[in-house]
Design an enzyme around this catalytic site. Structure first.
Site, PDB file in Angstrom:
ATOM      1  N   VAL A 188       0.810  -1.220   0.000  1.00  0.00           N
ATOM      2  CA  VAL A 188       0.000   0.000   0.000  1.00  0.00           C
ATOM      3  C   VAL A 188       0.842   1.269   0.000  1.00  0.00           C
ATOM      4  O   VAL A 188       0.335   2.361  -0.285  1.00  0.00           O
ATOM      5  CB  VAL A 188      -0.983   0.031   1.190  1.00  0.00           C
ATOM      6  CG1 VAL A 188      -1.950  -1.134   1.127  1.00  0.00           C
ATOM      7  CG2 VAL A 188      -0.245   0.078   2.522  1.00  0.00           C
ATOM      8  N   ASN A 211      -7.168  -0.651   5.578  1.00  0.00           N
ATOM      9  CA  ASN A 211      -6.910  -1.205   6.904  1.00  0.00           C
ATOM     10  C   ASN A 211      -5.437  -1.509   7.156  1.00  0.00           C
ATOM     11  O   ASN A 211      -5.009  -1.598   8.307  1.00  0.00           O
ATOM     12  CB  ASN A 211      -7.746  -2.484   7.068  1.00  0.00           C
ATOM     13  CG  ASN A 211      -7.424  -3.234   8.339  1.00  0.00           C
ATOM     14  OD1 ASN A 211      -7.650  -2.727   9.438  1.00  0.00           O
ATOM     15  ND2 ASN A 211      -6.887  -4.441   8.201  1.00  0.00           N
ATOM     16  N   SER A 234      -7.195   4.941  15.020  1.00  0.00           N
ATOM     17  CA  SER A 234      -6.927   4.334  16.329  1.00  0.00           C
ATOM     18  C   SER A 234      -7.410   5.276  17.414  1.00  0.00           C
ATOM     19  O   SER A 234      -7.531   6.496  17.193  1.00  0.00           O
ATOM     20  CB  SER A 234      -5.424   4.085  16.501  1.00  0.00           C
ATOM     21  OG  SER A 234      -5.107   3.733  17.839  1.00  0.00           O
ATOM     22  N   TYR A 274       3.592   5.878  15.107  1.00  0.00           N
ATOM     23  CA  TYR A 274       2.266   5.275  14.937  1.00  0.00           C
ATOM     24  C   TYR A 274       1.168   6.260  15.330  1.00  0.00           C
ATOM     25  O   TYR A 274       0.189   6.461  14.591  1.00  0.00           O
ATOM     26  CB  TYR A 274       2.161   4.007  15.783  1.00  0.00           C
ATOM     27  CG  TYR A 274       0.834   3.294  15.687  1.00  0.00           C
ATOM     28  CD1 TYR A 274       0.585   2.407  14.643  1.00  0.00           C
ATOM     29  CD2 TYR A 274      -0.162   3.495  16.636  1.00  0.00           C
ATOM     30  CE1 TYR A 274      -0.638   1.743  14.547  1.00  0.00           C
ATOM     31  CE2 TYR A 274      -1.379   2.835  16.552  1.00  0.00           C
ATOM     32  CZ  TYR A 274      -1.612   1.957  15.511  1.00  0.00           C
ATOM     33  OH  TYR A 274      -2.818   1.311  15.424  1.00  0.00           O
ATOM     34  N   ALA A 315       1.246   9.535  15.495  1.00  0.00           N
ATOM     35  CA  ALA A 315       1.173  10.634  14.528  1.00  0.00           C
ATOM     36  C   ALA A 315       0.486  10.183  13.240  1.00  0.00           C
ATOM     37  O   ALA A 315      -0.312  10.918  12.652  1.00  0.00           O
ATOM     38  CB  ALA A 315       2.575  11.159  14.230  1.00  0.00           C
ATOM     39  N   SER A 316       0.798   8.968  12.810  1.00  0.00           N
ATOM     40  CA  SER A 316       0.201   8.475  11.561  1.00  0.00           C
ATOM     41  C   SER A 316      -1.305   8.310  11.691  1.00  0.00           C
ATOM     42  O   SER A 316      -2.064   8.624  10.764  1.00  0.00           O
ATOM     43  CB  SER A 316       0.843   7.141  11.158  1.00  0.00           C
ATOM     44  OG  SER A 316       0.418   6.063  11.987  1.00  0.00           O
ATOM     45  N   LYS A 317      -1.772   7.845  12.843  1.00  0.00           N
ATOM     46  CA  LYS A 317      -3.208   7.640  13.010  1.00  0.00           C
ATOM     47  C   LYS A 317      -3.952   8.963  13.188  1.00  0.00           C
ATOM     48  O   LYS A 317      -5.116   9.092  12.786  1.00  0.00           O
ATOM     49  CB  LYS A 317      -3.469   6.698  14.189  1.00  0.00           C
ATOM     50  CG  LYS A 317      -2.964   5.273  13.946  1.00  0.00           C
ATOM     51  CD  LYS A 317      -3.530   4.666  12.667  1.00  0.00           C
ATOM     52  CE  LYS A 317      -3.096   3.235  12.448  1.00  0.00           C
ATOM     53  NZ  LYS A 317      -3.685   2.641  11.224  1.00  0.00           N
TER      54      LYS A 317
END
Length: 274
Positions: free
Chosen positions: A66, A91, A147, A161, A163-165
């Site tokens: 992805v 996802n 999240s 993680y 920051a990405s969510k």
């Protein structure tokens, strides 16, 4: 008629956890599902499980990275031969074991996490919209896995993680506004930590790290992937036709609970201000 009868669905990160459980539910509800993951062997193992549980499932697999737009474009183009995208479940994601705080997170781990968790959702959303337009869809559903750490601070350091969510959540809200008049809905699933291989591998044998997670659950347990999949099924179906731009929180009450290091109190602390 199933709740997704005849709908063409793409699920990334489909080889395990939420993605696999969602594939099984979608197949049971009559959806035509393209399972995508970066691992071919994992996909084949997952497909075998789907076929075992849903023998008449209309499900195929496609290896997809992805983080590469060319992979996403090819995956969506493959589904175009089915009649175009109706449901896109972005996802796929990672939470790397070396993800830490602002001081100790390696730059390469930051970049890898953003490439998969953020760019992957962007690419998936972009090409889903292009497919829906190409096939003159007047409705479609895109679900992006965010999240609860996009809403509240994480109990343990995982800065890349988190920051990405947060980015996924913000991106989903904007996409929901931009494409609402086209009939394309965008919602963000916000799971609490789940009993999945991704989390268990990250927690490992670190009892203190595990405890820092578990104490935040009023239910006293991690959630299960199937409980998230059932929420995704609702968001994918026409039953949620007026649900758009939401932070769809499925966390057992975690983000609404006052906690102490010992866990959620059964009685309010006596010194709690009224």
């Amino acid at each position: 008629m199933g709740r997704l009868e005849g709908k063409n669905c793409i699920i990334t990160g489909a080889a395990g956890g939420i993605g696999l459980e969602t594939t099984i539910l979608f197949a049971r509800e009559g959806g035509n599902v393209l399972m995508c993951d970066i691992s071919g062997p994992a996909l084949e193992k997952a497909l075998a499980k789907v076929k075992e549980l849903v023998p008449d499932a209309k499900v195929e697999t496609k290896i997809t990275d992805v983080s590469k737009e060319s992979d996403i474009a090819a995956t969506v183009a493959y589904l175009d031969s089915w009649g175009g995208v109706d449901v896109m479940f972005n996802n796929a994601g990672i939470m790397h074991a070396d993800d830490a705080d602002a001081v100790d997170t390696p730059e390469k781990i930051w970049d890898l996490t953003q490439a998969i968790n953020v760019k992957g959702v962007w690419f998936g959303s972009k090409h889903a919209v292009l497919s829906m337009r190409k096939h003159n869809k007047n409705k479609g559903s895109v679900i992006n896995t965010a999240s609860v750490v996009a809403l509240v601070g994480s109990a343990t350091p995982q800065l890349a993680y988190t920051a990405s969510k947060g980015a996924v959540l913000a991106m989903t809200r904007e996409l929901a506004m931009v494409h609402a008049r086209e009939g394309f809905r965008f919602n963000a699933l916000c799971p609490a930590p789940l009993n999945t291989p991704l989390l268990q591998d990250w927690l490992g044998d670190d009892a203190a790290k595990r405890h820092r997670r578990e104490v935040h659950f009023p239910t006293g347990r991690f959630g299960e992937a199937i409980e998230q999949a059932q929420a995704v099924l609702f968001l994918a179906s026409d039953e949620s036709s007026f649900v758009n731009g939401t932070d769809f929180v499925v966390d057992g009450g975690m983000t609404r609970c006052y906690t102490t290091p010992e866990g959620p109190p059964t009685q309010p602390p006596k010194n709690l201000a009224r």
